[in-house]
Design a protein around this motif. Structure first.
Motif, PDB file in Angstrom:
ATOM      1  N   TYR A 134      32.423  45.180  44.361  1.00 24.72           N
ATOM      2  CA  TYR A 134      31.123  44.370  45.356  1.00 24.72           C
ATOM      3  C   TYR A 134      30.495  43.389  43.724  1.00 24.72           C
ATOM      4  O   TYR A 134      29.666  43.872  42.844  1.00 24.72           O
ATOM      5  CB  TYR A 134      30.006  45.283  45.976  1.00 24.72           C
ATOM      6  N   PRO A 135      30.543  42.216  44.484  1.00 28.47           N
ATOM      7  CA  PRO A 135      30.429  41.553  43.195  1.00 28.47           C
ATOM      8  C   PRO A 135      28.585  41.141  43.172  1.00 28.47           C
ATOM      9  O   PRO A 135      27.817  40.919  42.095  1.00 28.47           O
ATOM     10  CB  PRO A 135      30.273  39.935  44.017  1.00 28.47           C
ATOM     11  N   THR A 136      27.298  41.708  44.065  1.00 32.92           N
ATOM     12  CA  THR A 136      26.258  41.266  44.314  1.00 32.92           C
ATOM     13  C   THR A 136      25.206  42.420  44.741  1.00 32.92           C
ATOM     14  O   THR A 136      25.957  43.499  45.295  1.00 32.92           O
ATOM     15  CB  THR A 136      25.543  40.100  45.043  1.00 32.92           C
ATOM     16  N   GLU A 137      24.336  42.330  43.895  1.00 35.79           N
ATOM     17  CA  GLU A 137      23.216  44.144  44.720  1.00 35.79           C
ATOM     18  C   GLU A 137      22.789  43.484  45.640  1.00 35.79           C
ATOM     19  O   GLU A 137      22.374  45.048  46.523  1.00 35.79           O
ATOM     20  CB  GLU A 137      21.619  43.677  44.016  1.00 35.79           C
ATOM     21  N   ARG A 138      23.123  41.955  46.445  1.00 30.97           N
ATOM     22  CA  ARG A 138      22.566  42.231  48.037  1.00 30.97           C
ATOM     23  C   ARG A 138      23.638  43.021  48.753  1.00 30.97           C
ATOM     24  O   ARG A 138      23.570  43.729  49.712  1.00 30.97           O
ATOM     25  CB  ARG A 138      22.666  40.549  48.241  1.00 30.97           C
ATOM     26  N   ASP A 154      31.863  43.502  35.528  1.00 31.51           N
ATOM     27  CA  ASP A 154      31.062  43.439  35.986  1.00 31.51           C
ATOM     28  C   ASP A 154      30.770  42.913  37.101  1.00 31.51           C
ATOM     29  O   ASP A 154      30.229  42.248  37.724  1.00 31.51           O
ATOM     30  CB  ASP A 154      30.800  41.364  35.143  1.00 31.51           C
ATOM     31  N   THR A 155      31.224  43.808  38.036  1.00 33.13           N
ATOM     32  CA  THR A 155      31.422  44.260  39.663  1.00 33.13           C
ATOM     33  C   THR A 155      30.975  45.826  40.003  1.00 33.13           C
ATOM     34  O   THR A 155      31.450  46.232  38.581  1.00 33.13           O
ATOM     35  CB  THR A 155      32.910  43.617  40.665  1.00 33.13           C
ATOM     36  N   PHE A 211      29.450  57.207  46.870  1.00 31.18           N
ATOM     37  CA  PHE A 211      29.474  57.133  44.933  1.00 31.18           C
ATOM     38  C   PHE A 211      29.226  55.630  44.366  1.00 31.18           C
ATOM     39  O   PHE A 211      30.099  54.480  44.893  1.00 31.18           O
ATOM     40  CB  PHE A 211      30.447  57.669  44.635  1.00 31.18           C
ATOM     41  N   LEU A 212      28.424  55.253  44.171  1.00 36.10           N
ATOM     42  CA  LEU A 212      27.983  53.937  43.085  1.00 36.10           C
ATOM     43  C   LEU A 212      28.098  53.715  42.155  1.00 36.10           C
ATOM     44  O   LEU A 212      27.390  54.746  41.165  1.00 36.10           O
ATOM     45  CB  LEU A 212      26.809  53.318  43.929  1.00 36.10           C
ATOM     46  N   PHE A 213      29.029  53.477  41.477  1.00 37.15           N
ATOM     47  CA  PHE A 213      28.845  53.486  40.285  1.00 37.15           C
ATOM     48  C   PHE A 213      28.629  52.008  39.303  1.00 37.15           C
ATOM     49  O   PHE A 213      28.149  51.169  40.095  1.00 37.15           O
ATOM     50  CB  PHE A 213      30.540  53.377  39.184  1.00 37.15           C
ATOM     51  N   ARG A 214      27.607  52.259  37.888  1.00 38.78           N
ATOM     52  CA  ARG A 214      26.869  51.799  37.703  1.00 38.78           C
ATOM     53  C   ARG A 214      27.763  50.489  36.643  1.00 38.78           C
ATOM     54  O   ARG A 214      28.922  50.549  37.136  1.00 38.78           O
ATOM     55  CB  ARG A 214      26.052  51.672  36.340  1.00 38.78           C
ATOM     56  N   LYS A 215      27.377  49.197  37.533  1.00 38.38           N
ATOM     57  CA  LYS A 215      28.313  47.457  37.059  1.00 38.38           C
ATOM     58  C   LYS A 215      28.626  47.834  35.770  1.00 38.38           C
ATOM     59  O   LYS A 215      29.705  47.426  36.313  1.00 38.38           O
ATOM     60  CB  LYS A 215      27.252  46.580  37.041  1.00 38.38           C
TER      61      LYS A 215
END
Length: 274
Positions: free
Chosen positions: A134-138, A21-22, A80-84
């Motif tokens: 990373y834990p948050t959208e921000r 969940d990150t 690269f950003l992987f979906r949460k």
């Protein structure tokens, strides 16, 4: 081989699952690319062919790995950003990192001749990588804002630095000394007054980097207007909703735009959804 007396060696392998969940961000960097770019005659301060090659490799990686929602590239690096909610390789860090890094590197080599047809590879390029959670959208937005701000800072410096060398006749040491302690406004003025270069007119690719985004494709029905609905059937309606949810069509697009402000993120809520 399982069931043999040698199988005990597997006990030395350590599990390396990433936090659930990150958000996962994998950043790849060219290894010793200063030397690589010199050996292969890259144009300074920016070689558009090399940047297009990086984009091609990154886009291919996004097409291969469906859980990558966004990528950002500058110079010889890509993030690269992987979906949460990704469960790729059961979120094993080593598996994700090595597979993505090797796939990206292979694509870079595979497509090299398309962008450098007259320049054969003199030796194999390589990329190193890391994964950060990373834990948050921000935090995710701030990460990509950091990389894009870094792109602007580096490009402004390099554009001025190479103008001092190529047009001003300075050595690399002299150019670094000239720029030491200068602020952004000073570099803009130096480029314009001494070399007639308006930094604002430099291509967005160089100033803002490459944004490769997974966009949702508009449904056919929304493009062509409403179709005549068949008689109500609860079973068919339920199946249709499930199919629509699971078969959402996307496309991977390359942009050169601002990702620090809200304009990019607000219409693309799916990028940060679980």
């Amino acid at each position: 081989m399982a069931g043999t007396k040698f199988a005990y060696v597997r006990n030395f392998e350590l599990p390396d699952p990433l936090l659930p969940d990150t958000y996962l961000v994998c950043r790849l960097d060219g290894h010793s690319f200063h030397r690589f770019s010199d050996e292969h005659g890259f144009a300074k301060p920016n070689d558009e062919r090399a940047l297009q090659l990086m984009d091609h490799a990154a886009k291919s990686a996004m097409i291969e790995f469906k859980d990558i929602m966004l990528a950002f590239g500058e110079s010889d690096e890509f993030s690269f950003l992987f979906r949460k909610s990704t469960n790729l390789y059961n979120r094993r860090q080593s598996k994700i990192l090595t597979t993505l890094t090797s796939y990206f590197t292979s694509c870079y080599v595979l497509y090299w001749s398309q962008y450098f047809p007259d320049t054969p590879l003199r030796y194999p390029p390589s990329f190193d990588g890391r994964i950060v959670v990373y834990p948050t959208e921000r935090a995710i937005r701030d990460y990509f804002a950091w990389r894009q701000a870094d792109t602007h800072i580096n490009n402004l410096y390099n554009t001025t630095f190479w103008a001092l060398i190529q047009k001003g006749g300075q050595t690399a040491t002299e150019a670094h000394a000239t720029l030491k302690g200068t602020v952004s406004a000073t570099k803009h003025e130096m480029l314009f007054s001494r070399f007639g270069i308006n930094y604002n007119e430099i291509p967005e690719r160089f100033k803002k980097g490459s944004v490769i985004v997974r966009e949702i494709v508009a449904s056919e029905s929304s493009d062509k207007g409403k179709k005549l609905e068949p008689p109500f059937d609860p079973c068919r309606q339920q199946c249709s909703k499930a199919k629509k949810k699971n078969k959402l069509e996307t496309t991977v697009e390359v942009l050169h735009c601002d990702i620090i402000g809200d304009e990019f993120w607000l219409p693309r809520g799916h990028l940060l959804e679980s």
